[in-house]
Motif scaffolding. Structure first.
Motif, mmCIF file in Angstrom:
data_model
loop_
_atom_site.group_PDB
_atom_site.id
_atom_site.type_symbol
_atom_site.label_atom_id
_atom_site.label_comp_id
_atom_site.label_asym_id
_atom_site.label_seq_id
_atom_site.Cartn_x
_atom_site.Cartn_y
_atom_site.Cartn_z
ATOM 1 N N MET A 1 13.169 -6.989 -11.214
ATOM 2 C CA MET A 1 12.744 -6.138 -10.098
ATOM 3 C C MET A 1 11.325 -5.652 -10.345
ATOM 4 S SD MET A 1 14.541 -2.679 -8.634
ATOM 5 C CE MET A 1 13.755 -1.689 -7.378
ATOM 6 N N THR A 2 10.455 -5.860 -9.345
ATOM 7 C CA THR A 2 9.058 -5.463 -9.499
ATOM 8 C C THR A 2 8.854 -4.025 -9.048
ATOM 9 O OG1 THR A 2 8.538 -6.321 -7.290
ATOM 10 C CG2 THR A 2 8.241 -7.820 -9.147
ATOM 11 N N ASP A 3 7.805 -3.404 -9.570
ATOM 12 C CA ASP A 3 7.481 -2.034 -9.171
ATOM 13 C C ASP A 3 6.973 -2.018 -7.740
ATOM 14 O OD1 ASP A 3 8.152 -1.123 -11.665
ATOM 15 O OD2 ASP A 3 6.103 -1.250 -12.446
ATOM 16 N N SER A 4 7.139 -0.889 -7.070
ATOM 17 C CA SER A 4 6.619 -0.720 -5.713
ATOM 18 C C SER A 4 5.902 0.616 -5.619
ATOM 19 C CB SER A 4 7.744 -0.795 -4.676
ATOM 20 O OG SER A 4 8.641 0.289 -4.828
ATOM 21 N N VAL A 5 5.061 0.751 -4.605
ATOM 22 C CA VAL A 5 4.359 1.998 -4.343
ATOM 23 C C VAL A 5 4.676 2.419 -2.914
ATOM 24 C CG1 VAL A 5 2.267 0.736 -3.680
ATOM 25 C CG2 VAL A 5 2.092 3.140 -4.331
ATOM 26 N N GLY A 6 4.926 3.694 -2.720
ATOM 27 C CA GLY A 6 5.323 4.186 -1.404
ATOM 28 C C GLY A 6 4.189 4.878 -0.678
ATOM 29 N N PHE A 7 4.259 4.865 0.657
ATOM 30 C CA PHE A 7 3.244 5.495 1.491
ATOM 31 C C PHE A 7 3.934 6.326 2.572
ATOM 32 C CE2 PHE A 7 1.427 1.609 -0.168
ATOM 33 C CZ PHE A 7 0.188 2.034 -0.648
ATOM 34 N N ASP A 8 3.645 7.603 2.617
ATOM 35 C CA ASP A 8 4.171 8.510 3.638
ATOM 36 C C ASP A 8 3.260 8.427 4.863
ATOM 37 O OD1 ASP A 8 5.018 10.553 5.262
ATOM 38 O OD2 ASP A 8 5.064 12.075 3.676
ATOM 39 N N PHE A 9 3.738 7.748 5.917
ATOM 40 C CA PHE A 9 2.896 7.521 7.092
ATOM 41 C C PHE A 9 2.503 8.826 7.786
ATOM 42 C CE2 PHE A 9 2.803 3.249 6.411
ATOM 43 C CZ PHE A 9 2.521 2.437 7.492
ATOM 44 N N THR A 10 3.277 9.877 7.589
ATOM 45 C CA THR A 10 2.907 11.156 8.206
ATOM 46 C C THR A 10 1.691 11.775 7.533
ATOM 47 O OG1 THR A 10 4.371 12.472 6.770
ATOM 48 C CG2 THR A 10 5.323 11.564 8.802
ATOM 49 N N ARG A 11 1.336 11.265 6.355
ATOM 50 C CA ARG A 11 0.188 11.805 5.622
ATOM 51 C C ARG A 11 -1.014 10.863 5.627
ATOM 52 N NH1 ARG A 11 1.373 16.198 2.370
ATOM 53 N NH2 ARG A 11 3.596 16.752 2.256
ATOM 54 N N LEU A 12 -0.862 9.707 6.265
ATOM 55 C CA LEU A 12 -1.952 8.738 6.312
ATOM 56 C C LEU A 12 -2.752 8.875 7.598
ATOM 57 C CD1 LEU A 12 -0.201 5.473 5.046
ATOM 58 C CD2 LEU A 12 -1.660 7.020 3.737
ATOM 59 N N SER A 13 -4.015 8.519 7.536
ATOM 60 C CA SER A 13 -4.841 8.481 8.737
ATOM 61 C C SER A 13 -4.415 7.292 9.597
ATOM 62 C CB SER A 13 -6.312 8.336 8.359
ATOM 63 O OG SER A 13 -6.553 7.047 7.804
ATOM 64 N N PRO A 14 -4.712 7.319 10.895
ATOM 65 C CA PRO A 14 -4.392 6.163 11.738
ATOM 66 C C PRO A 14 -5.001 4.866 11.206
ATOM 67 C CG PRO A 14 -4.924 8.036 13.112
ATOM 68 C CD PRO A 14 -5.219 8.451 11.699
ATOM 69 N N ARG A 15 -6.218 4.942 10.670
ATOM 70 C CA ARG A 15 -6.864 3.736 10.153
ATOM 71 C C ARG A 15 -6.111 3.186 8.959
ATOM 72 N NH1 ARG A 15 -9.437 -0.742 11.488
ATOM 73 N NH2 ARG A 15 -10.623 -1.578 9.724
ATOM 74 N N ASP A 16 -5.652 4.059 8.069
ATOM 75 C CA ASP A 16 -4.910 3.593 6.894
ATOM 76 C C ASP A 16 -3.549 3.034 7.287
ATOM 77 O OD1 ASP A 16 -6.947 4.196 5.151
ATOM 78 O OD2 ASP A 16 -6.130 6.149 4.579
ATOM 79 N N ARG A 17 -2.893 3.646 8.268
ATOM 80 C CA ARG A 17 -1.624 3.090 8.751
ATOM 81 C C ARG A 17 -1.851 1.700 9.341
ATOM 82 N NH1 ARG A 17 -0.762 8.585 10.820
ATOM 83 N NH2 ARG A 17 -1.274 7.865 12.909
ATOM 84 N N TYR A 18 -2.936 1.561 10.088
ATOM 85 C CA TYR A 18 -3.286 0.279 10.699
ATOM 86 C C TYR A 18 -3.458 -0.802 9.641
ATOM 87 C CZ TYR A 18 -6.201 -3.175 13.165
ATOM 88 O OH TYR A 18 -6.722 -4.341 13.687
ATOM 89 N N LYS A 19 -4.184 -0.483 8.559
ATOM 90 C CA LYS A 19 -4.426 -1.475 7.509
ATOM 91 C C LYS A 19 -3.129 -1.923 6.859
ATOM 92 C CE LYS A 19 -7.570 0.991 5.346
ATOM 93 N NZ LYS A 19 -8.600 1.357 4.327
ATOM 94 N N LEU A 20 -2.234 -0.997 6.604
ATOM 95 C CA LEU A 20 -0.958 -1.366 5.991
ATOM 96 C C LEU A 20 -0.109 -2.201 6.943
ATOM 97 C CD1 LEU A 20 0.014 1.958 4.172
ATOM 98 C CD2 LEU A 20 -0.640 -0.210 3.104
ATOM 99 N N LEU A 21 -0.097 -1.852 8.219
ATOM 100 C CA LEU A 21 0.729 -2.573 9.177
ATOM 101 C C LEU A 21 0.238 -3.998 9.403
ATOM 102 C CD1 LEU A 21 1.417 0.206 11.834
ATOM 103 C CD2 LEU A 21 3.097 -0.883 10.342
ATOM 104 N N ILE A 22 -1.076 -4.170 9.607
ATOM 105 C CA ILE A 22 -1.558 -5.518 9.910
ATOM 106 C C ILE A 22 -1.525 -6.418 8.682
ATOM 107 C CG2 ILE A 22 -2.993 -4.718 11.814
ATOM 108 C CD1 ILE A 22 -5.442 -5.290 9.964
ATOM 109 N N GLY A 23 -1.484 -5.812 7.489
ATOM 110 C CA GLY A 23 -1.363 -6.615 6.289
ATOM 111 C C GLY A 23 0.064 -6.947 5.934
#
Length: 216
Positions: A1-23
């Motif tokens: 099992m590989t490590d993962s990193v989590g992102f709280d979308f309520t704390r991200l800017s719209p631009r950062d959410r966009y980058k994660l989603l399109i990737g």
């Protein structure tokens, strides 16, 4: 099992959410949308926030970003005015022309002319289709979903489809090799659809038989 990193979308800017989603949501199909403005001028623009959602009724969805000043783009404006649009599928042979249609030209510049594209009239709706596209879906506006200040969602009902004659057989199976569609990845990336494999969905009995065979 590989490590993962989590992102709280309520704390991200719209631009950062966009980058994660399109990737992450990849590859995304591309809707090369043709519309006609109130003055009768055709428009074409590509959108990768696109997919089909239903076959009965036949519904496709577009996510159209607003301009930086909050005004709707020509595509959304034209769909509201005309009540229709056409989704053209982008083959690899048309990638460069599609990219020209993504250039933010001023309103007086005809992006279709700049891309060297010819149009054919719609059969069921007033919007034209791109003649060289391997497939096109003529859509009647179903509804708009207002989801925020950055983007609007357009639902369209497909009322007529055009496919290259050699891309579809008598059983209505579409040949992906002839379609040769491209998809959108993150950033400036695109993907071809030539590397494919079949994986039939198993019945419960088939799954059980496979499990028994692996235990033997």
């Amino acid at each position: 099992m590989t490590d993962s990193v989590g992102f709280d979308f309520t704390r991200l800017s719209p631009r950062d959410r966009y980058k994660l989603l399109i990737g992450t949501v990849v590859p995304r199909p591309i809707a090369w949308v043709t519309t006609v403005g109130p003055e009768g001028r055709p428009n074409a623009a590509p959108y990768s926030f696109f997919n089909c959602l239903s076959a009965d009724p036949a519904i496709v969805a577009l996510g159209i970003e607003f301009r930086p000043d909050g005004a709707p783009k020509d595509t959304g404006h034209n769909i509201r005015a005309s009540g229709c649009f056409t989704v053209n599928i982008v083959s690899e042979a048309l990638v460069e022309a599609m990219n020209v249609c993504a250039v933010p030209f001023p309103p007086e510049v005809d992006e279709l002319e700049q891309a060297g594209l010819a149009l054919l009239p719609g059969m069921a709706v007033a919007s034209p289709r791109i003649a060289a596209a391997p497939a096109a879906l003529e859509c009647r506006l179903h509804s708009f979903l207002e989801i925020g200040s950055s983007r609007e969602i357009v639902l369209g009902e497909v009322v007529h489809a055009h496919l290259r004659a050699d891309a579809v057989d008598g059983r209505l199976h579409v040949d992906p090799a002839v379609l040769d569609a491209v998809g959108r990845m993150g950033g400036h990336g695109y993907a071809r659809t030539r590397d494919r494999f079949d994986l039939p969905t198993m019945s419960v009995a088939e799954f059980a038989a496979r499990a028994d065979a692996s235990d033997a």
